[in-house]
Design an enzyme around this catalytic site. Sequence first.
Site, short mmCIF file in Angstrom:
data_model
loop_
_atom_site.label_atom_id
_atom_site.label_comp_id
_atom_site.label_asym_id
_atom_site.label_seq_id
_atom_site.Cartn_x
_atom_site.Cartn_y
_atom_site.Cartn_z
N ASP A 104 0.85 -1.20 0.00
CA ASP A 104 0.00 0.00 0.00
C ASP A 104 0.88 1.25 0.00
O ASP A 104 2.04 1.20 0.42
CB ASP A 104 -0.89 0.02 1.25
CG ASP A 104 -1.89 -1.14 1.24
OD1 ASP A 104 -2.14 -1.70 0.17
OD2 ASP A 104 -2.39 -1.45 2.33
N1 URA Z 1 -1.37 -5.88 3.82
C1 URA Z 1 -1.85 -4.61 3.79
O1 URA Z 1 -2.92 -4.34 4.32
N2 URA Z 1 -1.12 -3.67 3.17
C2 URA Z 1 0.09 -3.93 2.60
O2 URA Z 1 0.71 -3.01 2.06
C3 URA Z 1 0.57 -5.25 2.65
C4 URA Z 1 -0.18 -6.21 3.25
#
Ligand code: URA
Length: 234
Positions: A104
């Site tokens: 993310d």
């Molecule tokens: N899980 C998430 O919620 N975000 C990420 O970036 C990686 C795994």
Amino acid sequence: MQRLDKIISSQLNISRSIARNDIRIGKVFVDGQLVRDPSFQTNPEKAFIKHCGQPVGYKEYVYILLNKPKGVLSASEDKKRETVVDLIPETLRRPNIAPVGRLDKDTTGLLILTDDGDFAHRVISPKKNVVKTYKVWLDGEVTEEMCEKFAEGITLADGTKCRPAELNILEDKVAEIKISEGKYHQIKRMFGTAGLGVDGLERRAIGKLRLPENLGIGQCRELTKPELEQIFSN
Ligand code: URA
């Protein structure tokens, strides 16, 4: 054997037409001989190729390890926003380089970039069981009960079933979680089922490959062969 223009273009990250032109105007030598034919066939693993007087070190693929900062998009390109590929120095860039899976925008830590699609698939595919380890900072307390539930495999709010995940409590509101799949916002949604929000998320390891302590945020470097092997040993 490969065409000379293809080798020059892929290794120097320049277009095929610029590579062809460079060859035609006499900028390229192969094993000490001037070659002006862009279709000249050679073995890039064995030939000694020079472009503008500089050796062209041949690598079939590049594998880069990045300590991803917050606020940068896990994508190859975006019209407006900065992407992880923008953080890679020109010398390591290749036309098809892309992040292996997505973190993310607000997630930090270990991200691999490569132009080797088969390798990327092996890292991401849940079938290959490559464990990803994250450190997570939460807005509430992590409990033993949550660890047990995560270990059994929880169901997300929309009914999606998750594989069993290992959750270890580090401090009251800090934990380490290991997952072997990468559903959209998976960790945030997993903690969401327990009523907890994620304040910070950092990927610490992929398989046995750990985020190096000496790699600052936003820095990257090429992965070594032994490091590549560590990825596939859980
Ligand atoms: N899980 C998430 O919620 N975000 C990420 O970036 C990686 C795994």
